[in-house]
Scaffold this motif. Sequence first.
Motif, PDB file in Angstrom:
ATOM      1  N   LYS A   1       0.861  -1.189   0.000  1.00 42.08           N
ATOM      2  CA  LYS A   1       0.000   0.000   0.000  1.00 42.08           C
ATOM      3  C   LYS A   1       0.898   1.240   0.000  1.00 42.08           C
ATOM      4  O   LYS A   1       2.046   1.160   0.449  1.00 42.08           O
ATOM      5  CB  LYS A   1      -0.880  -0.015   1.242  1.00 42.08           C
ATOM      6  N   PRO A   2       0.343   2.381  -0.488  1.00 43.52           N
ATOM      7  CA  PRO A   2       1.192   3.582  -0.580  1.00 43.52           C
ATOM      8  C   PRO A   2       1.861   3.936   0.744  1.00 43.52           C
ATOM      9  O   PRO A   2       3.026   4.334   0.783  1.00 43.52           O
ATOM     10  CB  PRO A   2       0.202   4.675  -0.996  1.00 43.52           C
ATOM     11  N   GLN A   3       1.132   3.733   1.843  1.00 40.39           N
ATOM     12  CA  GLN A   3       1.692   4.062   3.149  1.00 40.39           C
ATOM     13  C   GLN A   3       2.881   3.158   3.469  1.00 40.39           C
ATOM     14  O   GLN A   3       3.947   3.633   3.895  1.00 40.39           O
ATOM     15  CB  GLN A   3       0.592   3.858   4.184  1.00 40.39           C
ATOM     16  N   ALA A   4       2.694   1.869   3.230  1.00 39.06           N
ATOM     17  CA  ALA A   4       3.766   0.913   3.507  1.00 39.06           C
ATOM     18  C   ALA A   4       4.960   1.190   2.604  1.00 39.06           C
ATOM     19  O   ALA A   4       6.120   1.087   3.026  1.00 39.06           O
ATOM     20  CB  ALA A   4       3.255  -0.511   3.295  1.00 39.06           C
TER      21      ALA A   4
ATOM     22  N   ALA B   1       5.818   4.074   1.364  1.00 38.73           N
ATOM     23  CA  ALA B   1       6.515   5.270   1.851  1.00 38.73           C
ATOM     24  C   ALA B   1       7.401   4.913   3.041  1.00 38.73           C
ATOM     25  O   ALA B   1       8.538   5.379   3.145  1.00 38.73           O
ATOM     26  CB  ALA B   1       5.493   6.328   2.256  1.00 38.73           C
ATOM     27  N   ARG B   2       6.877   4.069   3.915  1.00 36.66           N
ATOM     28  CA  ARG B   2       7.675   3.658   5.079  1.00 36.66           C
ATOM     29  C   ARG B   2       8.909   2.896   4.641  1.00 36.66           C
ATOM     30  O   ARG B   2      10.012   3.111   5.142  1.00 36.66           O
ATOM     31  CB  ARG B   2       6.820   2.797   6.001  1.00 36.66           C
TER      32      ARG B   2
END
Lengths: 492, 119
Positions: free
Chosen positions: A310-313, A315-316
């Motif tokens: 996912k985009p959040q993952a 980015a992390r």
Amino acid sequence: MPEQNPLPHPDRRKPVARPLLAALVTAVLVGGLWFWVTTTTPHDARLPVAIAGGVTGLLLCFAVFLAVYRADAVHTSEVSVRRAWEDTQQIRGAAEHMRGELARLLDQVVPALVQKLREASSAESALAEIGQPPDELHQRILRTLATEIAVGERRRAAAMAACANAAGRVQALSTSMLADLREMENRSSEDMLGDLMKVDHSTAQAGRLADSIAVLTGARSGRRWTKPIKMESILRGAMGRIGAYQRVRVHSTSTTAIAGYAAEDVMHALAELMDNATKFSAPSEEVHVYVEDLHNGTVITIEDGGLGMKPQALARAELAVSPTEPLDLTMLSGTRLGLAVVGVLSRKHHLHVFFRPSSRGGIGVVMRIPNQLITQPRLEPLPEAIPQRRPVAVGAPAAVAALEAPTLTATDSRTDGRTDTAPGEPLELPQRTRGQTLQSAQPARHVAEPSLTERPRGDAGSRFGAFQQSRTRRSIEAVEPAEPSWPEHNDA
Amino acid sequence: MSRRLLDDEDPDRLYTVTGGRSRTDAIALDLVTLIVSESEPAPGMQSEHVRILRMCRRPVAVVEISAELAMPVSVVKILLADLLDTGRVSARHPVSGAAGSSLPSGDFLRKVLVGLHNL
């Protein structure tokens, strides 16, 4: 402030004294006036005039008294209001000053203090270096803060050192266990081999975990290799440290090698990436690894067919391997150390790690290894030498030729399919003597990549050495007679 | 010596060389089976396969391949099984059958033994 004290006393006297004085003056004046008026009036009108004068005089006195009293009161309250305002201003100024001091304390002094404490200086020395704020309360705040942070830092450093130390011991243990296991595997029967391989695999994974902890705690990783490690071994070394190595398919024609000092770290980083790829894709999916040599380094792509990120993952993950962001231990979530480790290793060796969607459906991780870590593998002993010595051992008629001119036949096989310079070579080869060859073979292996024409000279020695060593290790009686016969004929 | 040992160590484990297999039942290879390569190594092949193919341009015994690769014989057998399956090498068993038929008979050997004792 000093002028405030004398004033209240006249003020307190004034309310009664001044109106009384004014009333008295009025009474005297009005009394005098009415007395004159009374004296000038005729006798029969004197009494009413005197009475009226007395009454009006009294009323006037009372009015004057009241007026002066009120005026004084108003004046007093005005003064007190003004004074109160001045007081307020002063207090506000003091408060502003305090606020400024506090802001300076928070914005400059405390960060500097924390910085000093992070650099492992004691609370006292850090406070002395910072300089004490003038306010006593601020000093106390600063001292409490410094003590607490220093304790916290010491605790953190002690925990890190303990972890690093423990990880180092496990590393050493697993390294020696791996060496022992390899030795056992070499001696084992076919039945035992499978079991030993299982233990070997588990030990390699345990070693990787210890390496991860060591890397995160700032210690050095695993071991140093004393020679360049060729790409195939790097990839297999990385595969060997993950659980599902059988799902990894390597597509590589690369002939380069990684410099020894960085090989372990590159292997470890690749292992973590492969582990992620196998863990976050279905157990039936294969993970494909592609190697490509470019002008600015070697690019290794690891593609999985998982669910992607996912985009959040994403980015992390990108933050974790970013070349500029330092490792933030607070970002670690207990179970996922992999990318943090990759981040530390890639910052150390300037590896570039990128994530992109994979055509296989999951994530493709691209790692570029910069040119300064890329080198050429050391020359491996080429295996063609064996057939020439075999006839000697067997004693077949073909051996006669080999006995008479061993160097010549060796040259023939070496140049097989490579160059046609064979006729020229026997002329220079007989110059070698027994001791020299072995002696020169060892330094020759440290040279990065001799050109093709130089090869035969270094090869014969290292080939011989490798054969000798591997043969003594395996103690094969069948080839034993070759050993004495070789130098004999070399001398002849 | 220790430096030499360190130098010789490689990071790849045997289970990664064989892809996790520890035995092969398909082909009967023994220590002295001679192996001959039938083709040149192709790019992208496992380095052990390349070395075996180079080494076996002339017949080489399994045990010698094992010594040269510094790997256990069972691992070498797995590697050879892969190559045999793809037809890149062929195996020649030592001629025991043919030699057995031409051996002198038991009676004759007994006579020789008696003769030797009599000497």
